[in-house]
Design an enzyme around this catalytic site. Structure first.
Site, mmCIF file in Angstrom:
data_model
loop_
_atom_site.group_PDB
_atom_site.id
_atom_site.type_symbol
_atom_site.label_atom_id
_atom_site.label_comp_id
_atom_site.label_asym_id
_atom_site.label_seq_id
_atom_site.Cartn_x
_atom_site.Cartn_y
_atom_site.Cartn_z
ATOM 1 N N PRO A 230 0.909 -1.300 0.066
ATOM 2 C CG PRO A 230 -0.095 -1.044 2.332
ATOM 3 C CD PRO A 230 0.695 -1.869 1.129
ATOM 4 C CG ASP A 253 0.019 1.995 -11.728
ATOM 5 O OD1 ASP A 253 0.191 2.194 -10.185
ATOM 6 O OD2 ASP A 253 -0.358 0.884 -12.035
ATOM 7 C CE LYS A 275 -3.068 12.612 -11.942
ATOM 8 N NZ LYS A 275 -3.107 12.300 -10.761
ATOM 9 N N GLY A 306 0.551 -1.337 -7.350
ATOM 10 C CA GLY A 306 0.144 -1.111 -6.016
ATOM 11 C C GLY A 306 -0.782 -2.168 -5.127
ATOM 12 N N GLY A 307 -0.264 -2.383 -3.772
ATOM 13 C CA GLY A 307 -1.042 -3.452 -3.108
ATOM 14 C C GLY A 307 -0.866 -4.923 -3.579
ATOM 15 C CG ASP A 308 -2.466 -9.426 -4.228
ATOM 16 O OD1 ASP A 308 -1.369 -10.122 -3.695
ATOM 17 O OD2 ASP A 308 -3.112 -9.778 -5.170
ATOM 18 C CB ILE A 311 -6.787 -7.480 -4.754
ATOM 19 C CG1 ILE A 311 -6.519 -9.094 -4.230
ATOM 20 C CG2 ILE A 311 -7.805 -6.739 -4.072
ATOM 21 C CD1 ILE A 311 -6.235 -8.905 -2.691
ATOM 22 C CB THR A 336 -4.810 -6.151 -0.671
ATOM 23 O OG1 THR A 336 -5.434 -5.531 -1.505
ATOM 24 C CG2 THR A 336 -5.538 -6.779 0.701
ATOM 25 C CG MET A 389 -10.286 2.034 -7.398
ATOM 26 S SD MET A 389 -10.400 0.996 -8.760
ATOM 27 C CE MET A 389 -10.584 -0.463 -8.430
HETATM 28 N N1 SAH Z 1 -4.120 -3.761 -5.938
HETATM 29 C C1 SAH Z 1 -4.337 -2.795 -5.304
HETATM 30 C C2 SAH Z 1 -5.601 -1.923 -5.544
HETATM 31 C C3 SAH Z 1 -5.573 -1.226 -6.765
HETATM 32 S S1 SAH Z 1 -7.038 -0.444 -7.111
HETATM 33 C C4 SAH Z 1 -4.465 -3.367 -3.602
HETATM 34 O O1 SAH Z 1 -4.349 -4.501 -3.619
HETATM 35 O O2 SAH Z 1 -4.483 -2.559 -2.642
HETATM 36 C C5 SAH Z 1 -6.494 1.224 -6.263
HETATM 37 C C6 SAH Z 1 -7.360 1.435 -5.297
HETATM 38 O O3 SAH Z 1 -6.943 1.057 -3.899
HETATM 39 C C7 SAH Z 1 -7.417 2.869 -4.749
HETATM 40 O O4 SAH Z 1 -8.438 3.653 -5.405
HETATM 41 C C8 SAH Z 1 -7.809 2.980 -3.190
HETATM 42 O O5 SAH Z 1 -9.247 2.636 -3.101
HETATM 43 C C9 SAH Z 1 -6.980 1.631 -2.784
HETATM 44 N N2 SAH Z 1 -5.548 2.039 -2.439
HETATM 45 C C10 SAH Z 1 -4.560 1.659 -2.728
HETATM 46 N N3 SAH Z 1 -3.435 1.920 -2.308
HETATM 47 C C11 SAH Z 1 -4.016 2.689 -1.092
HETATM 48 C C12 SAH Z 1 -3.499 3.452 0.055
HETATM 49 N N4 SAH Z 1 -2.050 3.391 0.500
HETATM 50 N N5 SAH Z 1 -4.320 4.036 0.838
HETATM 51 C C13 SAH Z 1 -5.651 3.964 0.629
HETATM 52 N N6 SAH Z 1 -6.123 3.369 -0.088
HETATM 53 C C14 SAH Z 1 -5.496 2.630 -1.257
#
Ligand code: SAH
Length: 465
Positions: A230, A253, A275, A306-308, A311, A336, A389
């Site tokens: 995150p 991204d 973006k 970002g994240g996983d 997901i 995630t 989102m």
């Molecule tokens: N694959 C990512 C999600 C991608 S969709 C995951 O697993 O986290 C992008 C959305 O993820 C953003 O609009 C927001 O809702 C959330 N997100 C990702 N990073 C975040 C963060 N650091 N803090 C809050 N929301 C986050």
């Protein structure tokens, strides 16, 4: 006393005798260093430590007696390659050291470098690879901390890789007599996918890669779909870090903050793929094509997400496109946003009292701006909603949840920039959240949580309310 300087060397002990003086835990620590490295280890002194007693009972270590008498020592020492004074008695250790020094036998006094002729470094043991860290005895605690940090960077299969390389040396030397070409082939192997294959234990594939490297066959590229978590770089996985430092190019991204990009290999080519919600986005097809093109040109491409990656990251689509195009893909999971934000905000995602499940749902609106979600199943008590989102359609989201049965005072929260240094946590209700988002100027990335788990929130670290 003048500050001593030391030469770190790797010493062979397979034909040597060594002596550990002392029978307590300090002695056991030194004994452990010698076990497996020296076939003939003797211990002198009364044995209080369970581990030493076990080694003596098993016959791997010889016990020479309880009493540490000068005569005995004078007789024993000349036959020893290394002696450890580990009695726990400062004066006695010094006496032993003086005797060893006069007999010119190598001596290490535990925790007392001054009378020692050698000291032991902190060791990372991935035999046949060993890494020794020494501070010249100046700061053993620092040496141990460095060991932990370096250890975290080393791949789990390092021993396997080194053994694989060792096993290939003989034939490769025969196949290619030119040292320079051989060295370049090894370098290409270590930098390329072959090393990864050997780390994973796929010796057949690794051998093929080595043969390719030797014949100068073009390197095969691949794509790594890596979850970067995150935003807090400390939440990267070890696998993500390793691949980040090996990639030839990286596609990323706006979800990837600079603090994470800083950890990507310096000379990797960086490609920003856009973006969200803007016209400058490289469309998904374009991203897929770019990944395929680069992999086919032999690059090891890092697709950092970002994240996983699996997901709401469209990682699934990318994987399908790549595999269908015949490109090798590896997927590394990441933390995630829901997990990261929950932990950083002090809000559990499930709770025995009030949430038996947690639903990850996307608030990404359709082209006409409406949300197409199963409101009946989302507007239920006894569960947590983690809405990704969901910032733009917040008003619609909250209205729908209330229209389908959740009360207006139902807890809802937004975690903005979760886990990052500028994280903000906004706690509200379904009725008040949409206004709050506007009033406080909440920006993306932000995760919405809905459910009674929010009442269990506790302030941790130094978060603001
Ligand atoms: N694959 C990512 C999600 C991608 S969709 C995951 O697993 O986290 C992008 C959305 O993820 C953003 O609009 C927001 O809702 C959330 N997100 C990702 N990073 C975040 C963060 N650091 N803090 C809050 N929301 C986050």
């Amino acid at each position: 006393m003048k500050e001593a300087t030391y030469l770190p060397i790797a010493m062979r002990l397979d034909d040597a005798r060594t002596l550990v003086i002392g029978g307590g835990q300090v002695a056991a620590n030194k004994l452990r260093l010698l076990l497996g490295r020296c076939p003939d280890i003797a211990v002198l002194g009364q044995i209080d430590d369970h581990e030493i007693a076990q080694e003596v009972a098993s016959g791997r270590v010889t016990h020479l007696g309880d009493e540490i008498a000068p005569d005995t020592l004078a007789g024993l020492m000349p036959g020893m390659r290394l002696v450890f004074a580990a009695t726990g008695d400062f004066a006695l250790n010094r006496t032993i050291a003086a005797m060893a020094q006069s007999l010119r036998v190598a001596i290490c006094v535990v925790d007392d470098p001054e009378p020692s002729s050698f000291i032991t470094p902190a060791i990372i043991d991935r035999t046949p690879v060993q890494i020794a860290i020494s501070t010249n005895g100046a700061a053993p605690v620092l040496a141990r901390r460095l060991r932990t940090q370096i250890e975290a960077l080393l791949p789990d299969g390092l021993s396997r890789l080194a053994r694989f390389m060792q096993a290939q040396r003989a034939w490769i030397k025969q196949a290619q007599p030119d040292t320079q070409i051989r060295r370049r082939a090894w370098e290409n192997f270590v930098d390329g996918r072959g090393a990864e294959q050997a780390l994973q234990g796929d010796d057949m594939a690794a051998r093929q890669s080595l043969e390719d490297a030797l014949t100068g066959a073009p390197m095969q590229g691949e794509v790594w779909l890596v979850g970067a978590g995150p935003g807090d770089p400390d939440l990267l996985t070890l696998a993500a870090l390793r691949l980040m430092s090996n990639a030839d190019s990286v596609l990323y991204d706006q979800l990837i903050p600079p603090a994470i990009m800083d950890r990507v290999r310096r000379d990797a080519e960086r490609v920003f793929v856009g973006k969200k919600r803007s016209k400058h986005t490289l469309p998904q097809d374009g991203i897929n094509e770019e990944l395929i093109r680069r992999a086919k040109a032999g690059e090891r491409v890092l697709r950092l997400k970002g994240g996983d990656p699996f997901i709401f990251g469209r990682g699934g689509e990318e994987m399908e496109a790549l595999v269908d195009a015949g490109v090798t893909v590896r997927v590394i999971p990441g933390i995630t946003a829901a997990s990261g934000c929950g932990a950083a905000a002090g809000i559990p995602l499930t709770h025995r009292d009030c949430a038996q499940s947690c639903i990850f749902v996307t608030g990404h609106a359709r082209a006409d701006g409406t949300l197409n979600l199963d409101w009946t199943s989302l507007a239920k008590k006894g569960q947590t909603l983690a809405i990704y989102m969901g910032l733009a359609p917040m008003a619609d989201l909250c209205a729908q949840l209330m229209a389908h049965g959740l009360p207006p005072e139902w807890p809802a929260a937004v975690i903005e920039q979760g886990t990052r240094h500028d994280q903000r946590v906004h706690v509200a209700t379904l009725a008040t959240l949409p206004t709050l988002v506007i009033e406080r100027g909440i920006v993306s990335p932000a995760l919405t949580l809905v459910g009674e788990v929010i009442n269990h929130r506790r302030l941790i670290h130094h978060q603001e309310a």
